[in-house]
Design a protein around this motif. Sequence first.
Motif: not given
Length: 275
Positions: A67-70, A120-123, A141-144
């Motif tokens: 999907g759209k997130a890690f 995608g998002a790594a939060a 487009s990914a971020y931490f």
Amino acid sequence: MTQQPPQDPGAQPFVLYALDEGIATLTLNLPAKLNPLAIELQQELRAHLERIRDDRAVRALILTGAGKAFCVGADLSAMRPPEDGKTLGDQTAEWMQSLSNPLIETLQSMPIPVVAAVNGAAAGAGVGLALAADITLAARSAYFYLPFLPKLGIVPDLGCTWAIPHRAGRARAMGMALLDERLGAGRAVQWGLIWGCVDDENLMAEARETAQRLARLPAYAVTEARAAFAAAERHTLPEQLHYESERQRELIERPTFREGVSAFLQKRAPEFPGR
């Protein structure tokens, strides 16, 4: 060994596994919830990692998310006060020490190179999972993001407080921990936090090409590299120079060195055996 829990045969797995030409891919598979580290997902991931560790046909591993997130870290929606008299803090610490922390240690001790493809998002704890890989690639487009202290009043975990200052320095680690800001993939590369970022549509192709390159290395290359850099963190320069010479004493006697020299003299790519 952590065993995979019984599961309805018709149920969707929490972690997808694929193996192609010696490259294993593990995909966190709770896309509707952005791949939180649910207990069941962690158990399946641990079981897959242990199977891959023992499979000598596997030469490299890619870890990514569906999907759209890690991975967005802990599954906060599933956290409930325990009913056995323990506090929620006691229960969380026990889960981390028995299941979550060993995931990071297992990734860092795999006998093969590990590539994280951050799609995608790594939060939260997902940042620690992404940085446990040997090579971390991210979609543009990914971020931490570390919401621990600003949003929850708890410290970053799953190795974040170790990996981030080691990779990017303490000042940047403090900023990430306290300022409640997302760190984009491009800036993460500039900081030295990750190896590279690529256009979103090219991420998995780049991750696979990277894994293929790593798979062609001597089978023990990644463990030697990890050990050498870990030694450098505790050694003086003279001590590290001695360490290097002692490792060469052993490694030069191995067939891989002879193959490397022969390939160099014959102007061809070396061919190293699997593990």
